[in-house]
Design a protein around this motif. Structure first.
Motif, short mmCIF file in Angstrom:
data_model
loop_
_atom_site.label_atom_id
_atom_site.label_comp_id
_atom_site.label_asym_id
_atom_site.label_seq_id
_atom_site.Cartn_x
_atom_site.Cartn_y
_atom_site.Cartn_z
N GLU A 17 0.83 -1.21 0.00
CA GLU A 17 0.00 0.00 0.00
C GLU A 17 0.86 1.25 0.00
O GLU A 17 0.56 2.22 0.69
N LYS A 18 1.93 1.24 -0.77
CA LYS A 18 2.75 2.43 -0.92
C LYS A 18 3.30 2.44 -2.34
O LYS A 18 3.39 1.39 -2.99
N PRO A 19 3.66 3.61 -2.87
CA PRO A 19 4.18 3.68 -4.23
C PRO A 19 5.45 2.86 -4.38
O PRO A 19 6.30 2.82 -3.49
N LEU A 20 5.57 2.20 -5.52
CA LEU A 20 6.73 1.36 -5.79
C LEU A 20 7.48 1.86 -7.02
O LEU A 20 6.92 2.54 -7.88
N THR A 21 8.75 1.48 -7.08
CA THR A 21 9.56 1.69 -8.27
C THR A 21 10.12 0.34 -8.69
O THR A 21 10.09 -0.63 -7.91
N ALA A 22 10.63 0.27 -9.90
CA ALA A 22 11.20 -0.99 -10.38
C ALA A 22 12.33 -1.45 -9.46
O ALA A 22 12.44 -2.64 -9.12
N GLU A 23 13.17 -0.50 -9.02
CA GLU A 23 14.28 -0.85 -8.14
C GLU A 23 13.78 -1.39 -6.80
O GLU A 23 14.31 -2.40 -6.29
N LEU A 24 12.76 -0.77 -6.24
CA LEU A 24 12.22 -1.23 -4.97
C LEU A 24 11.58 -2.60 -5.11
O LEU A 24 11.72 -3.46 -4.22
N VAL A 25 10.90 -2.83 -6.21
CA VAL A 25 10.29 -4.14 -6.44
C VAL A 25 11.36 -5.21 -6.49
O VAL A 25 11.24 -6.27 -5.84
N ARG A 26 12.42 -4.99 -7.25
CA ARG A 26 13.47 -6.00 -7.37
C ARG A 26 14.14 -6.29 -6.03
O ARG A 26 14.54 -7.44 -5.77
N SER A 27 14.22 -5.29 -5.16
CA SER A 27 14.89 -5.51 -3.87
C SER A 27 13.98 -6.16 -2.85
O SER A 27 14.46 -6.80 -1.90
N ASP A 33 6.17 -14.11 -6.83
CA ASP A 33 6.06 -14.00 -8.28
C ASP A 33 5.84 -12.56 -8.73
O ASP A 33 5.83 -12.27 -9.94
N GLY A 34 5.65 -11.65 -7.79
CA GLY A 34 5.44 -10.25 -8.13
C GLY A 34 4.86 -9.50 -6.95
O GLY A 34 4.65 -10.06 -5.86
N ILE A 35 4.62 -8.20 -7.15
CA ILE A 35 4.04 -7.35 -6.11
C ILE A 35 2.85 -6.60 -6.69
O ILE A 35 2.92 -6.07 -7.80
N LEU A 36 1.75 -6.57 -5.94
CA LEU A 36 0.57 -5.81 -6.31
C LEU A 36 0.61 -4.49 -5.56
O LEU A 36 0.55 -4.47 -4.33
N GLU A 37 0.74 -3.39 -6.29
CA GLU A 37 0.77 -2.07 -5.68
C GLU A 37 -0.65 -1.49 -5.66
O GLU A 37 -1.26 -1.28 -6.71
N VAL A 38 -1.18 -1.25 -4.48
CA VAL A 38 -2.51 -0.66 -4.34
C VAL A 38 -2.37 0.85 -4.54
O VAL A 38 -1.74 1.54 -3.73
N ARG A 39 -2.99 1.36 -5.60
CA ARG A 39 -2.87 2.78 -5.93
C ARG A 39 -4.07 3.59 -5.46
O ARG A 39 -3.95 4.79 -5.21
N ASP A 40 -5.23 2.95 -5.36
CA ASP A 40 -6.43 3.63 -4.87
C ASP A 40 -7.44 2.55 -4.52
O ASP A 40 -7.33 1.40 -4.99
N ARG A 41 -8.43 2.91 -3.72
CA ARG A 41 -9.40 1.90 -3.30
C ARG A 41 -10.66 2.55 -2.78
O ARG A 41 -10.67 3.71 -2.35
N GLY A 42 -11.77 1.79 -2.84
CA GLY A 42 -13.02 2.17 -2.22
C GLY A 42 -13.56 0.94 -1.50
O GLY A 42 -12.82 -0.03 -1.29
N ARG A 43 -14.83 0.95 -1.15
CA ARG A 43 -15.38 -0.21 -0.45
C ARG A 43 -15.43 -1.45 -1.33
O ARG A 43 -15.16 -2.57 -0.89
N ASP A 44 -15.80 -1.26 -2.62
CA ASP A 44 -15.97 -2.41 -3.50
C ASP A 44 -15.16 -2.30 -4.79
O ASP A 44 -15.49 -2.91 -5.79
N TRP A 45 -14.10 -1.48 -4.76
CA TRP A 45 -13.21 -1.39 -5.92
C TRP A 45 -11.80 -1.09 -5.46
O TRP A 45 -11.58 -0.50 -4.42
N VAL A 46 -10.85 -1.55 -6.26
CA VAL A 46 -9.44 -1.30 -5.96
C VAL A 46 -8.68 -1.14 -7.26
O VAL A 46 -8.92 -1.85 -8.23
N GLU A 47 -7.80 -0.16 -7.29
CA GLU A 47 -6.94 0.06 -8.45
C GLU A 47 -5.53 -0.39 -8.10
O GLU A 47 -4.98 0.01 -7.07
N ILE A 48 -4.94 -1.23 -8.95
CA ILE A 48 -3.62 -1.78 -8.64
C ILE A 48 -2.69 -1.66 -9.85
O ILE A 48 -3.13 -1.48 -10.99
#
Length: 233
Positions: A17-27, A33-48
């Motif tokens: 739940e924080k902004p990511l960069t390619a470098e941060l992901v790799r570290s 298998d990967g990281i899901l970055e939550v960029r925004d959200r509501g009660r019944d929706w989420v942007e990743i």
């Protein structure tokens, strides 16, 4: 802020739940298998955003969006969650226990030949090349097709064979990741390439159920918490 660790039929993603960069992901990705970055959200929706282990962004992930939907539902109690990945949306319905049903669109292209292998291209919001062969050949076929000039943006690769009328066995070579235990969009791609209407796709990490109706696919599988990591720096 902690990273939560989730798994969907052996496909493991971290949720951040924080902004990511390619470098941060790799570290930080570790053995996931990967990281899901939550960029925004509501009660019944989420942007990743869906990050691969190499720091590249994926257009779509069936297992990843299913995890994101379950992650939000666990917090808000929503029974139906819309997951947004860039311009694409996936509707996910919570079923009993850890099971989630998702609705995604797909399109099957004309078969072709690359690196000496005959494949069927399938678009599930991300590119796939399905090869009908012994899944044990994945380590030979997957890397050869992923980076073939025929696919300038690379492609996900599935090697699959039919076991019986209701079961197809498959292994997945995921673009930017390598072999993964399971893949939701790959399950849809395999079913579509084989012309299956209602089928179980058997991956090393577990089975996914796919039902096709026109250009819509209904994918059912699990999404569960695995563990939590320490806070990111």
């Amino acid at each position: 802020m902690t990273l939560s660790r989730w798994q969907a039929q052996g496909n493991v993603y971290l949720v951040a739940e924080k902004p990511l960069t390619a470098e941060l992901v790799r570290s930080e990705v570790g053995d996931a298998d990967g990281i899901l970055e939550v960029r925004d959200r509501g009660r019944d929706w989420v942007e990743i955003a869906i990050w691969n282990t190499d720091g590249s962004l994926a257009e779509m992930s069936g297992n990843g969006t299913r995890i994101a939907a379950r992650w939000l539902a666990e917090q808000t109690g929503a029974e139906i969650v819309t997951v947004r990945v860039g311009p694409r949306e996936v509707a996910a319905r919570m079923l009993g226990g850890p099971f989630v049903e998702q609705e995604l669109s797909f399109a099957v292209g004309e078969p072709g030949i690359a690196a000496g292998f005959r494949y069927t291209p399938v678009d599930v919001g991300n590119p796939h090349a399905v090869v009908e062969a012994d899944p044990a050949e994945l380590l030979q076929i997957g890397p050869a097709l992923e980076t073939h000039p025929r696919f300038p943006n690379r492609t996900n690769v599935q090697v699959a064979r039919r076991i019986d009328d209701s079961t197809i066995e498959a292994r997945v070579w995921e673009r930017g990741v390598g072999e993964t235990e399971s893949s939701g969009t790959s399950a849809i791609a395999v079913a579509a390439a084989f012309g299956a209407i209602d089928v179980k796709i058997r991956f090393p990490g577990g089975d996914l159920h796919v039902r096709l109706d026109g250009d819509r696919a209904y994918l059912t599988g699990t999404a569960e918490v695995a563990s939590s990591s320490d806070a990111m720096p």
